[in-house]
Design a protein around this motif. Structure first.
Motif, mmCIF file in Angstrom:
data_model
loop_
_atom_site.group_PDB
_atom_site.id
_atom_site.type_symbol
_atom_site.label_atom_id
_atom_site.label_comp_id
_atom_site.label_asym_id
_atom_site.label_seq_id
_atom_site.Cartn_x
_atom_site.Cartn_y
_atom_site.Cartn_z
ATOM 1 N N SER A 172 24.834 -3.616 -2.613
ATOM 2 C CA SER A 172 24.369 -4.997 -2.466
ATOM 3 C C SER A 172 23.022 -5.079 -1.770
ATOM 4 O O SER A 172 22.267 -6.032 -1.985
ATOM 5 N N GLN A 173 22.712 -4.083 -0.946
ATOM 6 C CA GLN A 173 21.427 -4.082 -0.249
ATOM 7 C C GLN A 173 20.318 -3.456 -1.083
ATOM 8 O O GLN A 173 19.144 -3.592 -0.740
ATOM 9 N N ARG A 174 20.674 -2.775 -2.169
ATOM 10 C CA ARG A 174 19.661 -2.121 -2.998
ATOM 11 C C ARG A 174 19.326 -2.894 -4.261
ATOM 12 O O ARG A 174 18.433 -2.499 -5.010
ATOM 13 N N LEU A 175 20.068 -3.958 -4.519
ATOM 14 C CA LEU A 175 19.831 -4.715 -5.749
ATOM 15 C C LEU A 175 18.431 -5.305 -5.797
ATOM 16 O O LEU A 175 17.837 -5.431 -6.866
ATOM 17 N N ALA A 176 17.910 -5.683 -4.647
ATOM 18 C CA ALA A 176 16.576 -6.275 -4.606
ATOM 19 C C ALA A 176 15.478 -5.265 -4.896
ATOM 20 O O ALA A 176 14.316 -5.652 -5.088
ATOM 21 N N GLU A 177 15.820 -3.965 -4.963
ATOM 22 C CA GLU A 177 14.823 -2.928 -5.220
ATOM 23 C C GLU A 177 14.639 -2.640 -6.714
ATOM 24 O O GLU A 177 13.798 -1.817 -7.077
ATOM 25 N N ILE A 178 15.423 -3.287 -7.572
ATOM 26 C CA ILE A 178 15.332 -3.045 -9.011
ATOM 27 C C ILE A 178 14.043 -3.652 -9.547
ATOM 28 O O ILE A 178 13.729 -4.818 -9.297
ATOM 29 N N THR A 179 13.303 -2.864 -10.304
ATOM 30 C CA THR A 179 12.018 -3.326 -10.850
ATOM 31 C C THR A 179 11.987 -3.362 -12.372
ATOM 32 O O THR A 179 11.052 -3.910 -12.950
ATOM 33 N N CYS A 180 12.991 -2.788 -13.035
ATOM 34 C CA CYS A 180 12.987 -2.805 -14.490
ATOM 35 C C CYS A 180 13.530 -4.135 -15.002
ATOM 36 O O CYS A 180 14.176 -4.886 -14.247
ATOM 37 N N PRO A 181 13.285 -4.475 -16.267
ATOM 38 C CA PRO A 181 13.824 -5.721 -16.826
ATOM 39 C C PRO A 181 15.356 -5.713 -16.798
ATOM 40 O O PRO A 181 15.990 -4.706 -17.123
ATOM 41 N N ALA A 184 28.008 -9.554 -5.783
ATOM 42 C CA ALA A 184 26.723 -9.824 -5.156
ATOM 43 C C ALA A 184 26.932 -10.284 -3.717
ATOM 44 O O ALA A 184 27.967 -10.873 -3.385
ATOM 45 N N PRO A 185 25.980 -10.030 -2.839
ATOM 46 C CA PRO A 185 26.113 -10.485 -1.446
ATOM 47 C C PRO A 185 26.097 -12.001 -1.356
ATOM 48 O O PRO A 185 25.509 -12.685 -2.197
ATOM 49 N N LEU A 186 26.757 -12.525 -0.347
ATOM 50 C CA LEU A 186 26.817 -13.980 -0.174
ATOM 51 C C LEU A 186 25.473 -14.558 0.219
ATOM 52 O O LEU A 186 25.116 -15.661 -0.177
ATOM 53 N N ARG A 187 24.717 -13.789 0.993
ATOM 54 C CA ARG A 187 23.407 -14.247 1.421
ATOM 55 C C ARG A 187 22.343 -13.231 1.032
ATOM 56 O O ARG A 187 22.572 -12.029 1.111
ATOM 57 N N VAL A 188 21.209 -13.722 0.620
ATOM 58 C CA VAL A 188 20.086 -12.874 0.242
ATOM 59 C C VAL A 188 19.170 -12.739 1.443
ATOM 60 O O VAL A 188 18.671 -13.736 1.967
ATOM 61 N N ARG A 189 18.963 -11.529 1.869
ATOM 62 C CA ARG A 189 18.108 -11.284 3.027
ATOM 63 C C ARG A 189 16.653 -11.251 2.603
ATOM 64 O O ARG A 189 16.289 -10.663 1.597
ATOM 65 N N SER A 190 15.825 -11.852 3.413
ATOM 66 C CA SER A 190 14.389 -11.850 3.160
ATOM 67 C C SER A 190 13.726 -10.859 4.102
ATOM 68 O O SER A 190 13.880 -10.940 5.312
ATOM 69 N N THR A 191 13.025 -9.914 3.496
ATOM 70 C CA THR A 191 12.373 -8.882 4.320
ATOM 71 C C THR A 191 11.286 -9.478 5.198
ATOM 72 O O THR A 191 11.149 -9.147 6.366
ATOM 73 N N ALA A 192 10.513 -10.397 4.640
ATOM 74 C CA ALA A 192 9.434 -11.008 5.409
ATOM 75 C C ALA A 192 9.991 -11.812 6.575
ATOM 76 O O ALA A 192 9.474 -11.779 7.688
ATOM 77 N N ARG A 193 11.102 -12.544 6.294
ATOM 78 C CA ARG A 193 11.688 -13.350 7.344
ATOM 79 C C ARG A 193 12.258 -12.475 8.442
ATOM 80 O O ARG A 193 12.123 -12.770 9.632
ATOM 81 N N SER A 194 12.925 -11.381 8.054
ATOM 82 C CA SER A 194 13.478 -10.482 9.061
ATOM 83 C C SER A 194 12.375 -9.864 9.899
ATOM 84 O O SER A 194 12.495 -9.725 11.112
#
Length: 507
Positions: free
Chosen positions: A426-435, A272-282
């Motif tokens: 690591s940049q696509r993990l936040a796109e997962i929508t399934c359980p 996993a990435p060390l830091r989680v990027r926030s789309t809204a913050r960016s």
């Protein structure tokens, strides 16, 4: 005196005659030994030499002398003579000179067989793009399990998707043997586990260059996974991936998210990435960056107005800044091309080394020295590992070309270029929508549990479960805890609510 002298005189010639005959015998033996050693193709007449030394302790020394002579002149002798030397050494040692068997992780390598020869009664095979894939399938039938608890049947009736089990590096469908039937009972549907190319009893293809997709690549494993979802006649499936199999599960989801109902990642070897990027913050930071120093908003009008006065030095600085930016971008493009070419050469050199005899020898040495040790290190309590477990993991080492297939798998993993056209995982993990359910052991020595915890924070809505006193193989070491966690997860996603269970008198 005469008689004595006459006796001496008679004994002298007799002694000399015996000595001459003995010396002649020895000379003949030495002459024949020299003739044999000179490459003339003649062998030592062992029977003549042995007759001179019968009943003597020098027979063994002479035999060893003959062997040493043949060994010394092996370079000038024919292959047949070298074979004679080997056979003579075996005879001399009394049967103890048999050729030492080649072993890798305790498995003999002298008589390797095709993978399908090692199949078991419940083994199945299917042909997929030139590869004979080995798999095991388990179906649940209610009338075959009358002792199934009522709440498990209720959960299974509500789960419309089968399960596909994906093993990790060095494992096979064998590793899922303890939980396949239980999972089939929980879901009331089919459960399938297959061997990825390079592992288990799946065939080891040779003509890699002739295939559009490398059978040892991650992309090919994704295609096989989708093939088994289709084989199960299901629109979606629940993917359970262990260790490196979690990568296959995630890539299958991103390849066809409409075919994946849920993801269960067991000790996932996904960093996993060390830091989680926030789309809204960016986006906010980009808005602030583009919100300029040269444009202001007038209170009386919605349209921006340009500042009336501008510093001339600021204009000059902008010109130089654009110039240097252009130069820097050109240099970066050049460096990127050079790095790309260097990487290409590095991959070619690495591939050549791995596919050479040195690479194959290195693979055998690594598996021999660390194969069984890695299995024991994967458990929290290695004393629970039985001989059938070791045999199940080392059985594929009896397959032909297992070492070459492992080399090709390593080459495909290190030189995979299909992922270069996609964003990093690591940049696509936040796109997962399934359980998503993540299971790990608190004493995992191969993939630390803290990586699973970080991964659960990256994937939105995921659930993390840590099994105590457990290593890298929860589905083998802690079967009951593993099945209980999976059951609760499936119940929460598809099963009846707690109120329904209370009404049914189950909870």
């Amino acid at each position: 005196m005469t008689t004595t002298a006459s006796g001496r005189g008679q004994r002298g010639p007799i002694a000399r005659g015996d000595g001459e005959r003995s010396g002649a015998t020895n000379n003949n033996a030495r002459r024949e030994a020299r003739t044999s050693g000179s490459g003339g193709g003649r062998q030592i007449d062992e029977s003549r030499c042995c007759n001179s030394f019968v009943g003597s302790k020098n027979f063994e020394k002479l035999s060893r002398y003959q062997l040493c002579s043949k060994a010394a002149f092996a370079s000038t002798s024919s292959p047949g003579e070298a074979a004679d030397y080997s056979g003579a050494e075996q005879l001399l040692s009394g049967g103890r000179g048999k050729l030492k068997k080649r072993l890798v992780a305790g498995v003999e390598q002298d008589e390797l067989v095709e993978p399908h020869v090692l199949a078991e009664q419940d083994s199945c095979f299917c042909d997929f793009k030139g590869v004979r894939v080995h798999y095991k399938m388990c179906h649940h039938h209610h009338h075959h399990h009358q002792n199934v608890e009522s709440h498990e049947v209720a959960i299974g009736d509500r789960i419309p998707f089968p399960i596909v089990l994906l093993h990790g590096f060095g494992a096979s469908a064998f590793s899922w043997g303890r939980v396949m039937r239980i999972l089939a009972r929980l879901t009331s549907s089919g459960v399938v586990a297959f061997d990825r190319p390079g592992f288990g009893l799946t065939s080891r293809p040779h003509d890699i260059q002739e295939q559009m997709v490398n059978p040892y690549s991650l992309s090919f494993s994704v295609l096989i996974t989708l093939h088994f979802i289709h084989l199960l006649a299901a629109q979606k499936a629940i993917l359970i991936g262990h260790s490196a199999g979690a990568l296959v599960a995630l890539d299958t989801y991103f390849e066809a998210p409409e075919r994946v109902g849920a993801l269960i990642l067991v000790a996932p070897a996904v960093f996993a990435p060390l830091r989680v990027r926030s789309t809204a913050r960016s986006k906010s930071r980009m808005d602030d960056f583009n919100g300029n120093t040269n444009i202001i908003h007038d209170d009386e009008s919605d349209s921006p107005s340009i500042l009336p006065h501008r510093n001339p030095f600021l204009s000059i600085w902008e010109i130089f800044s654009r110039f240097f930016t252009y130069i820097a971008s050109s240099v970066m493009k050049l460096l990127k091309r050079m790095m790309s070419f260097t990487t290409f050469l590095y991959k070619r050199a690495l591939t050549a080394i791995l596919r050479s005899t040195i690479g194959l020898t290195l693979v055998r040495m690594v598996i021999d020295k660390f194969g069984v040790a890695a299995i024991r290190n994967s458990w929290h309590d290695a004393s629970q590992i039985t001989e059938p477990v070791i045999h199940g993991y080392t059985k594929p080492l009896r397959s032909k070309n297992w070492d070459k297939a492992l080399v090709e798998f390593t080459v495909a993993m290190l030189t995979d270029s299909s992922s270069e056209s996609k964003p990093p995982l690591s940049q696509r993990l936040a796109e997962i929508t399934c359980p998503v359910l993540i299971i790990t052991g608190d004493n995992d020595r191969l993939v630390p549990s803290w990586n699973a915890e970080r991964l659960s924070r990256v994937i939105p809505g995921s659930c993390l479960e840590v099994i105590r006193n457990c290593g890298h193989l929860p589905h083998e070491e802690k079967v009951e805890e593993f099945v209980s966690i999976v059951q609760k997860f499936l119940q929460r996603v598809w099963g009846p609510s707690e109120e329904q269970l209370v009404q049914a008198g189950i909870a």
